[in-house]
Design a protein around this motif. Structure first.
Motif, short mmCIF file in Angstrom:
data_model
loop_
_atom_site.label_atom_id
_atom_site.label_comp_id
_atom_site.label_asym_id
_atom_site.label_seq_id
_atom_site.Cartn_x
_atom_site.Cartn_y
_atom_site.Cartn_z
N ARG A 64 26.11 7.25 45.53
CA ARG A 64 27.42 7.87 45.80
C ARG A 64 28.10 7.22 47.01
N ILE A 65 27.32 6.80 48.00
CA ILE A 65 27.91 6.10 49.15
C ILE A 65 28.52 4.78 48.70
N PHE A 66 27.76 4.00 47.92
CA PHE A 66 28.29 2.73 47.41
C PHE A 66 29.53 2.96 46.56
N PHE A 67 29.48 3.98 45.72
CA PHE A 67 30.64 4.27 44.89
C PHE A 67 31.84 4.64 45.76
N GLY A 68 31.59 5.40 46.81
CA GLY A 68 32.68 5.79 47.69
C GLY A 68 33.30 4.62 48.43
N ILE A 69 32.49 3.63 48.79
CA ILE A 69 33.03 2.44 49.45
C ILE A 69 34.07 1.78 48.57
N GLY A 70 33.81 1.77 47.28
CA GLY A 70 34.79 1.19 46.37
C GLY A 70 35.89 2.16 45.99
N GLY A 71 35.51 3.43 45.70
CA GLY A 71 36.41 4.37 45.06
C GLY A 71 37.74 4.58 45.75
N ASP A 72 37.74 5.04 46.98
CA ASP A 72 38.99 5.34 47.66
C ASP A 72 39.75 4.09 48.05
N ASN A 73 39.03 3.02 48.32
CA ASN A 73 39.70 1.77 48.65
C ASN A 73 40.37 1.16 47.42
N ILE A 74 39.86 1.48 46.24
CA ILE A 74 40.55 1.09 45.01
C ILE A 74 41.93 1.73 44.97
N VAL A 75 42.02 2.97 45.42
CA VAL A 75 43.30 3.67 45.44
C VAL A 75 44.28 2.96 46.38
N ILE A 76 43.79 2.44 47.50
CA ILE A 76 44.66 1.68 48.40
C ILE A 76 45.21 0.45 47.69
N CYS A 77 44.33 -0.29 47.01
CA CYS A 77 44.77 -1.48 46.27
C CYS A 77 45.78 -1.10 45.20
N LYS A 78 45.51 0.00 44.50
CA LYS A 78 46.45 0.46 43.48
C LYS A 78 47.81 0.76 44.08
N SER A 79 47.82 1.45 45.20
CA SER A 79 49.07 1.83 45.84
C SER A 79 49.86 0.60 46.27
N VAL A 80 49.17 -0.38 46.84
CA VAL A 80 49.85 -1.60 47.29
C VAL A 80 50.37 -2.39 46.09
N LEU A 81 49.57 -2.50 45.04
CA LEU A 81 50.01 -3.23 43.85
C LEU A 81 51.26 -2.60 43.24
N LEU A 82 51.26 -1.27 43.17
CA LEU A 82 52.44 -0.60 42.63
C LEU A 82 53.65 -0.83 43.52
N ALA A 83 53.45 -0.79 44.84
CA ALA A 83 54.56 -1.04 45.76
C ALA A 83 55.06 -2.47 45.64
N CYS A 84 54.17 -3.40 45.28
CA CYS A 84 54.56 -4.80 45.13
C CYS A 84 55.32 -5.05 43.82
N TRP A 85 54.90 -4.37 42.78
CA TRP A 85 55.43 -4.67 41.45
C TRP A 85 56.63 -3.81 41.07
N PHE A 86 56.75 -2.62 41.63
CA PHE A 86 57.78 -1.70 41.18
C PHE A 86 58.85 -1.50 42.23
N PRO A 87 60.13 -1.51 41.83
CA PRO A 87 61.21 -1.23 42.78
C PRO A 87 61.15 0.20 43.26
N ASP A 88 61.79 0.47 44.37
CA ASP A 88 61.69 1.79 45.00
C ASP A 88 62.17 2.91 44.09
N ASN A 89 63.18 2.64 43.26
CA ASN A 89 63.70 3.71 42.42
C ASN A 89 62.85 3.95 41.17
N GLN A 90 61.73 3.21 41.04
CA GLN A 90 60.77 3.46 39.96
C GLN A 90 59.38 3.76 40.52
N LEU A 91 59.27 3.79 41.84
CA LEU A 91 57.95 3.87 42.45
C LEU A 91 57.27 5.20 42.18
N ALA A 92 58.01 6.31 42.32
CA ALA A 92 57.40 7.62 42.06
C ALA A 92 56.99 7.75 40.59
N LEU A 93 57.78 7.18 39.69
CA LEU A 93 57.41 7.20 38.27
C LEU A 93 56.09 6.46 38.05
#
Length: 627
Positions: free
Chosen positions: A183-212
């Protein structure tokens, strides 16, 4: 406020020069379009200045930090949605793995046969996923900014894959320590995956589509929890607990493969970007020294207005974030804290409250020292009656257990499939019954184990209701917040649904369906508006750091709340109600109060967060996280 935003917007253009060429191939029509930057200082010339004055001669020596005319938000619409689909697969599989133990509370109890502080040991499975992420996202965010979101996504998915494998091996071997390591190893990846997801969405999507985009990701992630809550108990009851965990490991493999595919899409996009750069640069080079000199004055005017710098993100830059950002992080602690930790305890709460309640004390077996159902039960049966002679207990109550047993190899036809050498109990209680042992599930208390399995499956389905609503409504709510604004207003109103839910579960005996619907509505609204708020309150170059900081703050709550729940459970005589539910309701109230403060601050500073985002995707934004 408007002036500050104009200045930040102007600086975001610094990393890129837009070069427009006429359709004619001759160099006579070459024009360099530059935008002076507001508030920039005059300073000595940098290497970037030399590069610009070279008129393209140093194209092969170095490139700009930002891609020329290669903004992901306008470059490739198909790739944008492919990345979102792959991220949704990663989120779905991640939620299956992370949330699976929540619906298997009873099965873990039977499998581990550990009555000594089981609740604490079980809740630690959830806390250990989040404990490392109190600190790690503070470093993961800058790592994402420095090395790129998709590169770190692959790394973090690798950690999750290894962690889920260790966890599955630990369950197979009934080892708490190995499960905790997994579970510790999974946690090292798990929440940090969410950070990568958030950054990728911010990179790929314009602000007026970001919440969608965030809403769609949230919706698919919720489906993973729904599948986990509803299917995991069925798999565990029909086959075994380890089988259910290994199925989750298969989804971790899929998650890792999806991360590799995102890397492939990013590499393809980089190649396309570089090709566009080369075409433009070759055209500039063909113009020669004379035409390069003709553009020098335009270049000089831009250079004098600002320095071109490569920005390296450091942790100390969190102090540049404003009060709404920090209050957002605090709000997330309380709202997420009364949702996900509740889900981890929900199976036990719903069984205690609705589906496997303790029978009345006056409900007694006809033969108190004999098995109730199975091969060892009396041939005439062993029904239970209350003091008035009525058969008991009624539906949704657990069958009555024998008060004592004396089953040994000397007095019973023995089955080698039974786990113990003897079953002798002077005072038998539910903690002594392990339905993973064929003695209890087939020979002695079959009715108890069958009803318990049915109750876990019912609880799993009811637990899924909030996540079903989240899956269906998160994207529409995200779209509505993009279109109408008022993000902080909705972030303040949504905890009201959670407050109603938890007080209803604490003090009402009504069916749990409506409280769980309220939970789904409140959390769907909250998730749809709160995460885009982080991107809208920080500069793009700090996106990874910002999400890392919020993830760290969030994990303080999600790691500590389960342990608080376990302490409340044990202090309340091994009962959840009402203390645990009062705790969750109080957390939701704190989240609402913080939301009110955020709205006041936003109103006094211009109402930018609550306003409608109208995005223009043509300017290229410089963010090293997007590479």
């Amino acid at each position: 406020m408007e002036k500050r935003n104009e200045e930040e917007y102007s600086r975001s253009l610094l990393g890129d020069l837009t070069v427009a060429t006429a359709q004619d191939e001759s160099c006579d029509h070459l024009t360099l379009l530059s935008t002076p930057l507001l508030g920039a200082d005059d300073s000595s010339e940098s290497d970037d200045q030399e590069f610009l004055r070279a008129g393209g001669k140093k194209v092969q020596e170095r490139k700009f930090n930002s891609r020329i005319n290669a903004n992901r938000k306008a470059l490739n619409n198909g790739a944008r949605w492919e990345v979102l689909c792959l991220l949704c697969i990663i989120l779905l599989c991640g939620h299956i793995c992370k949330d699976e133990p929540a619906s298997l509370h009873s099965q873990f109890d039977d499998w581990m046969k550990d009555s000594n502080h089981f609740e604490f040991k079980f809740d630690l499975l959830y806390s250990l996923v989040d404990f490392p992420n109190i600190i790690l996202p503070l470093f993961a965010g800058p790592l994402v900014d420095r090395h790129g979101a998709w590169q770190m996504l692959v790394v973090f998915c690798s950690f999750s894959l290894i962690g889920q494998f260790l966890f599955a091996v630990g369950v197979q071997n009934k080892s708490w320590s190995l499960m905790y390591a997994g579970r510790i190893f999974f946690g090292i990846g798990g929440d940090n995956i969410v950070i990568c997801k958030s950054v990728l969405l911010a990179c790929w999507f314009p602000d007026n589509q970001l919440a969608l985009a965030f809403g769609i990701g949230t919706s698919i992630g919720r489906i993973g929890t729904v599948l986990s809550n509803s299917l995991a108990p069925i798999l565990a009851n029909s086959v075994s607990l380890p089988f259910s965990i290994w199925v989750a490991f298969a989804t971790a493999v899929i998650m890792f493969m999806a991360s590799l595919r995102i890397g492939s899409v990013e590499a393809r996009t980089d190649e396309q970007t570089n090709d566009d750069e080369c075409e433009m640069q070759e055209h500039v080079t063909q113009c020669g020294e004379e035409d390069a000199k003709s553009t020098s004055s335009a270049v000089d005017s831009m250079i004098k207005s600002a320095n071109i710098k490569h920005h390296e993100v450091h942790l100390k830059e969190v102090f540049k974030f404003g009060p709404i950002f920090w209050l957002t992080g605090l709000s997330v602690v309380f709202i997420y804290g009364c949702f996900y930790p509740f889900n981890f305890a929900a199976s036990g709460i719903l069984m205690e409250r609705n589906y496997f309640k303790d029978p009345a004390s006056d409900c007694k077996l006809t033969f108190p020292d004999q098995c109730t159902e199975g091969t060892l039960a009396p041939l005439v049966g062993n029904p239970s009656y209350d003091e008035d002679g009525n058969e008991c207990p009624s539906k949704n109550y657990s069958p009555v257990l024998p008060t004592s047993l004396n089953v040994t190899k000397e007095n019973t036809s023995w089955d080698d499939a039974w786990d113990e050498d003897e079953y002798v109990f002077d005072s038998l209680d539910s903690d002594d019954v392990s339905c993973s042992d064929d003695f209890w599930s087939e020979a002695c208390t079959k009715d108890y184990c069958d009803d318990k399995d049915d109750a876990t499956e019912k609880a799993g389905l009811i637990m899924s209701i909030p996540f079903i609503f989240g899956a269906v409504l998160a994207a529409p709510f995200g779209f509505l917040s993009d279109y109408f604004g008022y993000r902080l207003v909705w972030a303040t109103l949504s905890p009201a649904f959670l407050i109603v839910e938890h007080f209803t579960l604490a003090y009402s005996s009504r069916p749990p369906v409506w409280p769980m619907i309220f939970s789904g509505l409140g959390f769907a609204i909250y998730c749809a508006v709160i995460w885009p708020t982080i991107a809208l309150t920080t500069e793009l170059k700090y996106t990874g750091l910002a999400y890392g900081v919020v993830s760290s703050i969030l994990n303080i709550g999600t790691s500590s709340f389960p342990l608080i729940v376990a302490a409340l459970y044990e202090n309340n005589g091994n009962e959840y109600l009402p203390d645990v539910e009062i705790f969750f309701a109080t957390s939701a109230i704190c989240g609402m109060v913080i939301g009110i403060v955020m709205n006041i601050i936003d109103y006094r500073t211009g109402g930018n967060v609550n306003s409608i985002v109208k995005n223009i995707v043509s300017p290229v934004e410089s963010n090293s996280s997007c590479r």
